[in-house]
Design a protein around this motif. Structure first.
Motif, short mmCIF file in Angstrom:
data_model
loop_
_atom_site.label_atom_id
_atom_site.label_comp_id
_atom_site.label_asym_id
_atom_site.label_seq_id
_atom_site.Cartn_x
_atom_site.Cartn_y
_atom_site.Cartn_z
N VAL A 38 1.01 -1.18 -0.14
CA VAL A 38 0.08 -0.02 0.07
C VAL A 38 0.71 1.22 0.13
N ASP A 39 1.93 1.23 0.76
CA ASP A 39 2.67 2.35 0.94
C ASP A 39 3.48 2.87 -0.06
N SER A 40 4.09 1.71 -0.61
CA SER A 40 5.07 1.83 -1.92
C SER A 40 4.26 2.08 -3.05
N GLN A 41 3.36 1.49 -3.40
CA GLN A 41 2.82 1.45 -4.59
C GLN A 41 1.81 2.43 -4.70
N GLN A 42 1.22 3.15 -3.49
CA GLN A 42 0.50 4.51 -3.59
C GLN A 42 1.45 5.71 -4.01
N HIS A 43 2.64 5.34 -3.53
CA HIS A 43 3.62 6.60 -3.71
C HIS A 43 3.89 6.42 -5.55
N GLN A 44 4.26 5.10 -5.82
CA GLN A 44 4.20 5.09 -7.41
C GLN A 44 3.12 5.51 -8.09
N VAL A 45 2.00 5.05 -7.74
CA VAL A 45 0.90 5.68 -8.42
C VAL A 45 0.70 7.03 -8.55
N GLU A 46 1.00 7.96 -7.37
CA GLU A 46 0.80 9.21 -7.38
C GLU A 46 2.14 9.95 -8.35
N GLN A 47 3.23 9.28 -8.45
CA GLN A 47 4.36 9.71 -9.28
C GLN A 47 3.98 9.49 -10.82
N MET A 48 3.35 8.38 -11.08
CA MET A 48 2.89 8.28 -12.38
C MET A 48 1.72 9.25 -12.82
N GLN A 49 0.99 9.45 -11.91
CA GLN A 49 -0.07 10.43 -12.33
C GLN A 49 0.44 11.77 -12.43
N ARG A 50 1.23 12.16 -11.63
CA ARG A 50 1.76 13.48 -11.72
C ARG A 50 2.78 13.63 -13.25
N TRP A 51 3.43 12.46 -13.56
CA TRP A 51 4.28 12.69 -14.82
C TRP A 51 3.27 12.76 -15.90
N ILE A 52 2.13 11.86 -15.95
CA ILE A 52 1.11 12.00 -16.94
C ILE A 52 0.56 13.44 -17.16
N LYS A 53 0.15 13.99 -16.01
CA LYS A 53 -0.26 15.46 -16.09
C LYS A 53 0.60 16.20 -16.42
N ASP A 54 2.12 15.99 -16.13
CA ASP A 54 2.97 16.98 -16.91
C ASP A 54 3.10 16.64 -18.29
N GLN A 55 2.99 15.61 -18.76
CA GLN A 55 2.91 15.37 -20.05
C GLN A 55 1.99 15.92 -20.90
N GLU A 56 0.70 15.90 -20.39
CA GLU A 56 -0.35 16.54 -20.84
C GLU A 56 -0.32 18.04 -21.10
N GLN A 57 0.27 18.51 -19.89
CA GLN A 57 0.44 20.03 -20.01
C GLN A 57 1.40 20.46 -21.03
N GLN A 58 2.58 19.74 -20.96
CA GLN A 58 3.72 20.04 -22.14
C GLN A 58 3.05 19.95 -23.52
#
Length: 133
Positions: A109-129
């Protein structure tokens, strides 16, 4: 010598038949009310239902529309995969009793939640770019 050979062949055949019969008997379904009842109870257990639902939800969410961009597709599929793992780990935390499995579930739960959030931020950044002129 010839009769010894025949005895060995006959013994091998009989041994093979006996083994085959035992193997067949083991593989044939038996009508065992206790085992059937236990299997039915296992299927009805709240933890079983919750794990099945988490697995089905994960597989449905992983059925993404691919973009052809390996990075984006990887992140989107892995978000769904990790969320499924998180959901299953939460089932373990709710119903499980084995300390080792509960500790593993908490770590998932702890590690994969962090990774999910990281990937969601990355996708959002890609969309913004890609929206910028």
């Amino acid at each position: 010598m010839r009769s010894l050979h025949h005895a060995l062949v006959l013994g091998s055949v009989l041994l093979g038949i006996g083994t085959g019969t035992a193997a067949m008997a083991e593989s044939m379904p038996m009508h065992d009310h206790a085992r059937t009842s236990t299997a039915v109870q296992a299927q009805r257990a709240p933890s079983t239902t919750a794990l099945k639902e988490a697995g089905m939800s994960m597989h449905k969410a992983m059925d993404i529309t691919y973009t052809g961009n390996a990075d984006v597709d990887f992140a989107r599929a892995m978000i769904a995969h990790h969320q499924g793992a998180i959901d299953m780990a939460k089932v373990e935390l709710q119903y499980g009793t084995a300390p080792e499995m509960r500790a593993l579930a908490k770590d998932i739960v702890d590690s994969q939640q962090h990774q999910v959030e990281q990937m969601q931020r990355w996708i959002k950044d890609q969309e913004q770019q890609h929206k910028q002129p």
